[in-house]
Design a protein around this motif. Structure first.
Motif, PDB file in Angstrom:
ATOM      1  N   ALA A  41      41.099 189.498 -16.263  1.00 38.66           N
ATOM      2  CA  ALA A  41      41.715 189.069 -15.012  1.00 38.66           C
ATOM      3  C   ALA A  41      40.676 188.910 -13.918  1.00 38.66           C
ATOM      4  N   ALA A  42      39.686 189.797 -13.900  1.00 39.07           N
ATOM      5  CA  ALA A  42      38.620 189.697 -12.899  1.00 39.07           C
ATOM      6  C   ALA A  42      37.838 188.400 -13.066  1.00 39.07           C
ATOM      7  N   ALA A  43      37.548 188.019 -14.317  1.00 36.98           N
ATOM      8  CA  ALA A  43      36.821 186.776 -14.562  1.00 36.98           C
ATOM      9  C   ALA A  43      37.608 185.570 -14.079  1.00 36.98           C
TER      10      ALA A  43
ATOM     11  N   GLN B 210      41.714 172.876 -17.490  1.00 37.54           N
ATOM     12  CA  GLN B 210      40.967 172.332 -18.622  1.00 37.54           C
ATOM     13  C   GLN B 210      40.263 173.411 -19.440  1.00 37.54           C
ATOM     14  N   GLU B 211      40.233 174.651 -18.927  1.00 37.62           N
ATOM     15  CA  GLU B 211      39.622 175.732 -19.688  1.00 37.62           C
ATOM     16  C   GLU B 211      40.430 175.984 -20.964  1.00 37.62           C
ATOM     17  N   LYS B 212      39.755 176.197 -22.069  1.00 41.32           N
ATOM     18  CA  LYS B 212      40.436 176.351 -23.352  1.00 41.32           C
ATOM     19  C   LYS B 212      41.106 177.709 -23.512  1.00 41.32           C
ATOM     20  N   ASN B 213      40.711 178.685 -22.696  1.00 38.01           N
ATOM     21  CA  ASN B 213      41.277 180.029 -22.870  1.00 38.01           C
ATOM     22  C   ASN B 213      42.467 180.298 -21.958  1.00 38.01           C
ATOM     23  N   GLU B 214      43.099 179.230 -21.448  1.00 36.81           N
ATOM     24  CA  GLU B 214      44.306 179.358 -20.628  1.00 36.81           C
ATOM     25  C   GLU B 214      44.092 180.331 -19.479  1.00 36.81           C
ATOM     26  N   VAL B 215      43.272 179.930 -18.540  1.00 39.69           N
ATOM     27  CA  VAL B 215      42.941 180.757 -17.393  1.00 39.69           C
ATOM     28  C   VAL B 215      43.937 180.479 -16.270  1.00 39.69           C
TER      29      VAL B 215
ATOM     30  N   GLY C 107      43.901 187.438 -10.781  1.00 42.64           N
ATOM     31  CA  GLY C 107      43.884 186.942 -12.148  1.00 42.64           C
ATOM     32  C   GLY C 107      45.058 187.473 -12.942  1.00 42.64           C
ATOM     33  N   MET C 108      45.599 186.639 -13.818  1.00 38.43           N
ATOM     34  CA  MET C 108      46.740 187.070 -14.626  1.00 38.43           C
ATOM     35  C   MET C 108      46.304 188.169 -15.599  1.00 38.43           C
ATOM     36  N   GLY C 109      47.057 189.239 -15.618  1.00 40.66           N
ATOM     37  CA  GLY C 109      46.704 190.369 -16.468  1.00 40.66           C
ATOM     38  C   GLY C 109      45.922 191.406 -15.678  1.00 40.66           C
TER      39      GLY C 109
END
Length: 216
Positions: free
Chosen positions: A45-47, A79-84, A38-40
């Motif tokens: 990042a784990a999520a 499509q996730e709004k939190n830029e995953v 995960g980025m960060g």
């Protein structure tokens, strides 16, 4: 052929490791090994990496073709709004046909070891979740008993001030051949992780995960 898989991981922060690595059996006598970064760092990042791995594993186990499964994961994350965003490192092991197929989305290089020979598997691409469509490419290798495949996050590959991974893996091969011993996949993973920490002078600047696959 039979397969055994071992993992080693270390979080850079107390919140937890942003890398996720799993393996699972698939229809048709195949097996998948998935590693996502995960980025960060930490829980966010784990999520991200867990979401990528969970969805991809479910789609593959349901029998969805690999290309379509990766595209579906990418669309979902985009499509996730939190830029995953997250990397994706996937190898499909077809043990009946003796083939390994690697798919990489912004993942660190992987390595295949065979009889003293070291092969690097690398494929540049964007992480999943950045753009609506991903450009998929794959690398296919034949498999033989005794082969070892190593997947790693960039916390392993980028540790230290210079590239050490290839030399260290070669030294492990030489050690096995000279001593006659055969390390288990978990032992190998832990040795690689320890060396990455040593290369970073006793710490890890990023979440670090390695998955080792041994065939027999």
């Amino acid at each position: 052929m039979e397969v055994s898989i071992g993992y080693a991981s270390l979080a850079a922060e107390a919140e937890g490791c942003g890398d996720t690595a799993v393996s699972c059996s698939l229809p048709g006598g195949r097996r998948a090994v998935i590693l996502s970064d995960g980025m960060g760092r930490g829980s966010a990042a784990a999520a991200e990496s867990q979401a990528v791995v969970r969805l991809l594993r479910r789609l593959l186990k349901e029998g969805m073709p690999v290309n379509l499964a990766i595209e579906t994961v990418n669309r979902h994350m985009e499509q996730e709004k939190n830029e995953v965003f997250a990397t994706l490192d996937l190898v499909i092991l077809d043990l009946e046909r003796g083939m390994a197929v690697f798919y990489k989305q912004a993942a660190a290089p992987s390595f295949a070891l065979r009889g003293g020979r070291l092969m690097r598997i690398q494929q540049p691409a964007l992480p999943v979740g950045i753009v609506p469509a991903v450009k998929l490419a794959r690398v296919t290798l034949p498999l033989s008993p005794g082969d070892t495949i190593i997947l790693m996050s960039d916390g392993i590959y980028d540790s230290g001030r210079r590239s050490w991974v290839g030399r260290y893996l070669t030294s492990l091969i030489d050690d096995e051949m000279e001593s006659g011993r055969c390390y288990g996949p978990r032992q190998l993973a832990e040795r690689i992780l320890r060396e990455a920490i040593r290369q970073d002078r006793g710490r890890t600047a990023d979440d670090a995960t390695v998955a080792v696959v041994r065939l027999r």
